[in-house]
Design an enzyme around this catalytic site. Structure first.
Site, PDB file in Angstrom:
ATOM      1  N   ILE A  62       1.078  -1.157  -0.258  1.00 55.19           N
ATOM      2  CA  ILE A  62      -0.094   0.027   0.004  1.00 55.19           C
ATOM      3  C   ILE A  62       1.005   1.439   0.046  1.00 55.19           C
ATOM      4  CG2 ILE A  62      -2.295  -1.081   0.801  1.00 55.19           C
ATOM      5  CD1 ILE A  62      -1.223  -0.273   3.686  1.00 55.19           C
ATOM      6  N   THR A  63       0.119   2.097  -0.199  1.00 53.31           N
ATOM      7  CA  THR A  63       0.922   3.428  -0.504  1.00 53.31           C
ATOM      8  C   THR A  63       1.885   4.303   0.515  1.00 53.31           C
ATOM      9  OG1 THR A  63      -0.958   4.397  -1.997  1.00 53.31           O
ATOM     10  CG2 THR A  63       0.647   6.034  -1.291  1.00 53.31           C
ATOM     11  N   PHE A  64       1.413   4.401   1.678  1.00 50.90           N
ATOM     12  CA  PHE A  64       2.376   5.014   2.609  1.00 50.90           C
ATOM     13  C   PHE A  64       3.519   4.326   3.041  1.00 50.90           C
ATOM     14  CE2 PHE A  64       0.083   8.878   2.090  1.00 50.90           C
ATOM     15  CZ  PHE A  64       0.544   9.924   3.111  1.00 50.90           C
ATOM     16  N   HIS A 116       5.927   4.306  -0.116  1.00 51.07           N
ATOM     17  CA  HIS A 116       6.781   5.424  -0.376  1.00 51.07           C
ATOM     18  C   HIS A 116       7.933   5.803   0.620  1.00 51.07           C
ATOM     19  CE1 HIS A 116       3.828   6.462  -3.272  1.00 51.07           C
ATOM     20  NE2 HIS A 116       4.685   7.107  -3.827  1.00 51.07           N
TER      21      HIS A 116
END
Length: 412
Positions: free
Chosen positions: A79-81, A84
């Site tokens: 997933i994103t956070f 990143h």
């Protein structure tokens, strides 16, 4: 007189040595090769095989003239956070502490992390590359990136913008080019750039939709604008284009409800979707609920946090809930209460097993320090961090990455 003459001679020699030393330092600095700026670009949700759709000529050209990976493996959960922050710290989410897009930590202010959380305590488990580079003399800039709006141990990028979804891609690119137009002493040597449209299209319409192809083409246009701007400035630049994860087609009809598996009143659901995290009270009812969750279920596998498979590198951080449940690709896991709050159709999702092909992410690298036409076998995204540290010439922080799988991308 003899003593005075000796002293004068010594002074002359000292001045000469100092002057020669200063000249030597200046000559060394003048002869040292200047490093190309490095731009790290994230296209959120750009699955590795989107590149084959024929709608991204600028990205295809970058890959053909540089390096691409068959696919890059995101960290779990995909997933994103978490991903990143992994890309810029080289740490698995279990080690940098951003373990989900939403999670809980009673010791932190407010107790709940959301994607808008800025307090340092949420991010301090890792040191992002922009801070490391800045501490070693490189000017840094971020045109959006999770964590870049927070001063971590008192440091943030030299230039940064608060995330603004309404700021169009052309304006984002123009900001990067404006930073590169600064005088050399003020010009960033490391820049991040972020685009979210492909991920948004995948969620709303599904990865195989024409809307996703439109989003791909749109972001590809922004990449073309950036490349054209660099060429107009005659500025050789290393560019790394990544995605944080891929995307899988889903339907809310394919949902496993936690309430149907165990007593809802005996568990605290922290996060859900492709992966669920559940805290369990130490009570007879809680232990019974945990035993039910850990049993065999169609389309869902649950583990105690300390028993998550080692290949997922997840489950040792205190912020990981007591039980972690992963849905099969294409399925969702939710509580009925949360499902009732949804107000939009979900056609695409990520977060699944990071080795699933649907979760594979894009990786392209191009520029003077990269080979042309090389294709790398799949590698984990923690390896991007040591690669970038080498390109920047900085000493990396301790990390989980290994440059060996990506070493073949480098021209020298």
């Amino acid at each position: 007189m003899l003593v005075l003459a000796v002293l004068q001679r010594l002074r002359f020699l000292a001045v000469l040595v100092f002057a020669l030393g200063a000249f030597g330092e200046g000559a060394q600095a003048a002869d040292a090769p200047s490093r190309a700026p490095l731009i790290l670009i994230s296209i959120d949700g750009f699955r590795w095989d989107y590149l084959n759709r024929g709608v991204s000529p600028n990205l295809t050209a970058l890959a053909a003239g540089g390096v691409r990976a068959e696919r890059m493996l995101p960290s779990f959960p995909s997933i994103t956070f978490p991903n990143h922050y992994t890309l810029v710290t080289g740490l698995y989410p279990d080690h940098h502490g951003v373990v989900a897009n939403t999670f809980e930590d009673p010791a932190a202010p407010g107790g709940v992390f959301h994607m808008s959380s800025k307090d340092e305590v949420w991010w301090a488990g890792g040191t992002p590359l922009w801070d490391t580079a800045r501490s070693q003399g490189i000017v840094t800039a971020t045109e959006f990136w999770p964590g870049s709006e927070t001063a971590i141990r008192g440091v943030r990028p030299d230039y940064w913008d608060a995330y603004n979804a309404a700021k169009g891609g052309d304006r984002r690119v123009d900001q990067v080019l404006a930073w590169l137009d600064l005088p050399p002493a003020q010009r960033p040597g490391f820049i991040t750039l972020y685009f979210e449209a492909v991920d948004s299209g995948g969620h709303l319409f599904g990865p195989d939709s024409p809307q996703v192809n439109t989003a791909i083409a749109s972001v590809d246009g922004y990449i073309g604008r950036l490349v054209a701007g660099l060429k107009a400035r005659n500025m050789p630049t290393d560019i790394i284009v990544v995605a944080d994860h891929g995307m899988a087609a889903v339907s809310r009809d394919n949902t496993v409800y936690l309430d149907d598996l165990a007593d809802a009143s005996a568990m605290h659901v922290v996060f859900t979707d492709a992966v669920a995290g559940i805290d369990i009270p130490d009570t007879p009812a809680g232990r019974a609920a945990e035993a039910r969750l850990l049993g065999a279920h169609p389309h869902l596998t649950c583990w105690k946090k300390g028993e998550v498979p080692k290949r997922l590198h997840y489950g040792t951080n205190p912020r990981v809930p007591d039980v972690v449940c992963m849905a099969d690709v294409g399925w969702l896991v939710e509580s009925r209460a949360e499902a009732a709050r949804h107000h939009f159709p979900l056609k695409g999702e990520h977060g699944y097993d990071n080795q699933a092909p649907e979760m594979g992410a894009l990786f392209i690298a191009s520029g003077p320090d990269f080979k042309a036409g090389a294709v790398l076998p799949p590698f984990p995204n923690v390896d991007v961090y040591p690669l970038m540290a080498k390109l920047l010439g900085v000493k990396p922080e301790p990390n989980d990455g290994d440059i060996a799988p990506v070493q073949a991308a480098l021209a020298r």
